[in-house]
Design an enzyme around this catalytic site. Structure first.
Site, PDB file in Angstrom:
ATOM      1  N   THR A 186      77.972  34.262  28.128  1.00 45.29           N
ATOM      2  CA  THR A 186      77.804  32.846  27.783  1.00 45.29           C
ATOM      3  C   THR A 186      77.805  32.606  26.279  1.00 45.29           C
ATOM      4  O   THR A 186      77.795  31.451  25.849  1.00 45.29           O
ATOM      5  CB  THR A 186      76.501  32.285  28.378  1.00 45.29           C
ATOM      6  OG1 THR A 186      75.386  33.027  27.849  1.00 45.29           O
ATOM      7  CG2 THR A 186      76.494  32.410  29.895  1.00 45.29           C
ATOM      8  N   TRP A 230      73.953  48.287  32.256  1.00 45.64           N
ATOM      9  CA  TRP A 230      73.531  46.874  32.219  1.00 45.64           C
ATOM     10  C   TRP A 230      72.711  46.627  33.502  1.00 45.64           C
ATOM     11  O   TRP A 230      73.248  46.715  34.589  1.00 45.64           O
ATOM     12  CB  TRP A 230      74.743  45.935  32.209  1.00 45.64           C
ATOM     13  CG  TRP A 230      74.294  44.509  32.239  1.00 45.64           C
ATOM     14  CD1 TRP A 230      74.092  43.711  33.330  1.00 45.64           C
ATOM     15  CD2 TRP A 230      73.941  43.721  31.098  1.00 45.64           C
ATOM     16  NE1 TRP A 230      73.637  42.482  32.956  1.00 45.64           N
ATOM     17  CE2 TRP A 230      73.530  42.452  31.597  1.00 45.64           C
ATOM     18  CE3 TRP A 230      73.915  43.959  29.734  1.00 45.64           C
ATOM     19  CZ2 TRP A 230      73.112  41.429  30.744  1.00 45.64           C
ATOM     20  CZ3 TRP A 230      73.505  42.936  28.900  1.00 45.64           C
ATOM     21  CH2 TRP A 230      73.115  41.678  29.409  1.00 45.64           C
ATOM     22  N   GLU A 238      83.505  38.555  25.033  1.00 50.09           N
ATOM     23  CA  GLU A 238      84.095  38.476  26.369  1.00 50.09           C
ATOM     24  C   GLU A 238      84.956  37.206  26.476  1.00 50.09           C
ATOM     25  O   GLU A 238      84.471  36.175  26.920  1.00 50.09           O
ATOM     26  CB  GLU A 238      83.000  38.486  27.423  1.00 50.09           C
ATOM     27  CG  GLU A 238      82.131  39.751  27.357  1.00 50.09           C
ATOM     28  CD  GLU A 238      81.076  39.823  28.429  1.00 50.09           C
ATOM     29  OE1 GLU A 238      81.279  39.258  29.537  1.00 50.09           O
ATOM     30  OE2 GLU A 238      80.033  40.444  28.179  1.00 50.09           O
ATOM     31  N   TYR A 239      86.291  37.269  26.116  1.00 51.77           N
ATOM     32  CA  TYR A 239      86.985  38.482  25.730  1.00 51.77           C
ATOM     33  C   TYR A 239      87.896  38.156  24.573  1.00 51.77           C
ATOM     34  O   TYR A 239      88.457  37.064  24.491  1.00 51.77           O
ATOM     35  CB  TYR A 239      87.815  39.036  26.891  1.00 51.77           C
ATOM     36  CG  TYR A 239      86.975  39.372  28.102  1.00 51.77           C
ATOM     37  CD1 TYR A 239      86.219  40.541  28.151  1.00 51.77           C
ATOM     38  CD2 TYR A 239      86.918  38.488  29.172  1.00 51.77           C
ATOM     39  CE1 TYR A 239      85.451  40.844  29.266  1.00 51.77           C
ATOM     40  CE2 TYR A 239      86.146  38.776  30.277  1.00 51.77           C
ATOM     41  CZ  TYR A 239      85.397  39.948  30.325  1.00 51.77           C
ATOM     42  OH  TYR A 239      84.617  40.224  31.403  1.00 51.77           O
TER      43      TYR A 239
END
Length: 405
Positions: free
Chosen positions: A138, A381, A178-179
Site C-alpha cells: 500500500t 513475511w 511493488e512494483y
C-alpha cells in the site's frame, strides 16, 4: 547459472546423495559459500490487534536465530523517506510486561515504542542487524516520485536512518517497491533503470558497510520489467516474494497452494512457483548468493469446498481473523492441520474449508532447495504468524545451517 533440481534438494534434506550428481573428484575445491541469511519482517501494525511485540521476538527464541530483522514500513512521501506510524515506532510507552528487558519506559523517555524496544533487542543480540523497510503493497506509489531524483531520495533516507533519536539502531534499508516499472496496487512507468538507480544512490549515501536489500516480485513478467541484475550489484540481497502465487480472488477457486516450491499436475499456472521465480532471477544475471527465497508465515484459504485435493471449486474465501482468505500459521496448525502436501508445500482440508500453508517440514524442504542452489538464504513475511516458540524461524535457520545465539 544451473539450478539444482528440486529432487536433489529433497535428497539433501533426507541425508542421502542427490541422484545423478557428478562426482567433482578429489582435486575439486568448491568456492566458499557466504554464511546464509535468515531474515524476517516485523510489522509496525502488529503491535495493535495482533499484540505481537518486539519482546515476542526475544521470548520466542527468534532473535537468536535471525541474522537480520526488517522493520516494516516507513513511507515514501514527496520523493523522500519518512516515518510510517510514529506512535508505534517511537511514541507508544511500553509497559514492563511488554518490554524486552522487563523494564517499563520511563516518563519523558526520549525514545519509546518499537524503536526503543529494538534498541534493547540489539543490545541482547549484538550480531542481529536491523533494517528499516520503506514502501510495501500500500505504500509503493511514492517511489515513482523518488525515482525522479534518486540522490535526493537517498539523502533523505540517510538523514532519517541517522536521526539522533535512534542513531545506530538501523544497519541499513530495505526497498519494497511493488512494483518498479510494473503494476501492483498502482502502476509505475519509471523504466527498467529506476530501481537500480535508487539502490545505487542509497549505496552512495549510506556507504559500503550499510546493508541494502530490495523486495522483488516472483512473477516472471514483472521481473523482466526491471534490470534486477543491476539492482543486485549494489544490494546485499534481493528478497524474492515467492508466495501469494494463488489466492482466493473471486472466491470460486480452483483451490491451489499459494506458495508451491515446484509445479504439480493440474497447477493453474506452470510458472507460478518458487523454483520458476528463482530460475527467472538467475537467468536475468542475479548471482545466486544475492537471492533470498521467500516464505509466508500464513495460509490462504477457501470455504464451501468439497474436494480434499487441490483444484476443487469453492463458494468464497475462508474466514480469517483479520482478512478474508488469510490466517496465521500458528492458528491454522491447530484449527485446520495439514492433510497433504503438493508442490513442496502443505494443504489442509477440514469441513468445507481448504487452506494452504508452509509447515516446519515443508520449510526445511525449501531450505534444502536454497542450499542446493547456493542461494543467499531465506526471508519470512512476517513474524507474527509464527508460533510462540518460533517453530518456523527455527526451521529456516536449521534448514539453512545458520542462525546466531
Amino acid at each position: 547459472m544451473r539450478v539444482v533440481p528440486v529432487l536433489a534438494a529433497m535428497a539433501l534434506l533426507a541425508g542421502c546423495s542427490a541422484p545423478d550428481t557428478p562426482d567433482p573428484g578429489p582435486s575439486a575445491t568448491p568456492a566458499a559459500r557466504p554464511a546464509p541469511r535468515v531474515v524476517a519482517y516485523f510489522t509496525d501494525w502488529g503491535v495493535y490487534g495482533r499484540d505481537f511485540q518486539v519482546r515476542d521476538v526475544e521470548t520466542s527464541g527468534a532473535a537468536g536465530r535471525l541474522t537480520d530483522l526488517v522493520y516494516a514500513f516507513g513511507k515514501v512521501t514527496d520523493g523522500a523517506c519518512s516515518t510510517g506510524d510514529t506512535w508505534a515506532d517511537q511514541g507508544r510507552p511500553i509497559a514492563a510486561a511488554a518490554s524486552v528487558d522487563g523494564a517499563a519506559d520511563a516518563p519523558g523517555q526520549r525514545l519509546r515504542g518499537n524503536f526503543g524496544q529494538l534498541r534493547k533487542l540489539k543490545a541482547r543480540h549484538p550480531g542481529l542487524r536491523v533494517l528499516w523497510s520503506f514502501g510495501g503493497w500500500t505504500g509503493s506509489r511514492g517511489f515513482t516520485e523518488a525515482a525522479k531524483d534518486p540522490d535526493a531520495f537517498a539523502r533523505s533516507c540517510a538523514r532519517l536512518l541517522r536521526d539522533p533519536r535512534w542513531a545506530g539502531l538501523f544497519d541499513g534499508i530495505d526497498v519494497d517497491w511493488e512494483y518498479a516499472n510494473a503494476c501492483g496496487l498502482s502502476c509505475d512507468e519509471s523504466g527498467p533503470r529506476a530501481l537500480p538507480e535508487i539502490v545505487s544512490a542509497l549505496r552512495r549515501a549510506l556507504g559500503p558497510d550499510a546493508v541494502i536489500s530490495a523486495a522483488v516480485p516472483a512473477d516472471l513478467g514483472k521481473l523482466r520489467a526491471t534490470d534486477y541484475a543491476a539492482v543486485a550489484r549494489d544490494a546485499d540481497w534481493l528478497s524474492a516474494m515467492t508466495y501469494d502465487f494463488f489466492g482466493t480472488g473471486g472466491g470460486a477457486g480452483p483451490t491451489a497452494p499459494h506458495s508451491p516450491l515446484t509445479a504439480y499436475p493440474g497447477i493453474p499456472r506452470q510458472t507460478a512457483t518458487t523454483d520458476a521465480a528463482v530460475r527467472g532471477l538467475l537467468d536475468l544475471g542475479v548471482p545466486p548468493e544475492k537471492v533470498l527465497l521467500g516464505v509466508g508465515f500464513y495460509g490462504r484459504g477457501w470455504a464451501g469446498v468439497s474436494a480434499a485435493a487441490p483444484g476443487g471449486r469453492a463458494t468464497g474465501p475462508a474466514r480469517g481473523r483479520y482478512e478474508k482468505g488469510l490466517e496465521d500459521y500458528d492458528v491454522l496448525r491447530r484449527t485446520c492441520p495439514p492433510t497433504g502436501t503438493i508442490g513442496g508445500t502443505a494443504y489442509a482440508f477440514c469441513g468445507d474449508r481448504w487452506w494452504s500453508y508452509d509447515t516446519p517440514d515443508t520449510i526445511k524442504t525449501k531450505m534444502a532447495y536454497a542450499v542446493s542452489n547456493r542461494l543467499g538464504g531465506a526471508f519470512a513475511w512476517e513474524l507474527s504468524g509464527d508460533t510462540p516458540d518460533a517453530q518456523l524461524v527455527t526451521a529456516m535457520a536449521t534448514g539453512l545451517g545458520a542462525g546466531r545465539s
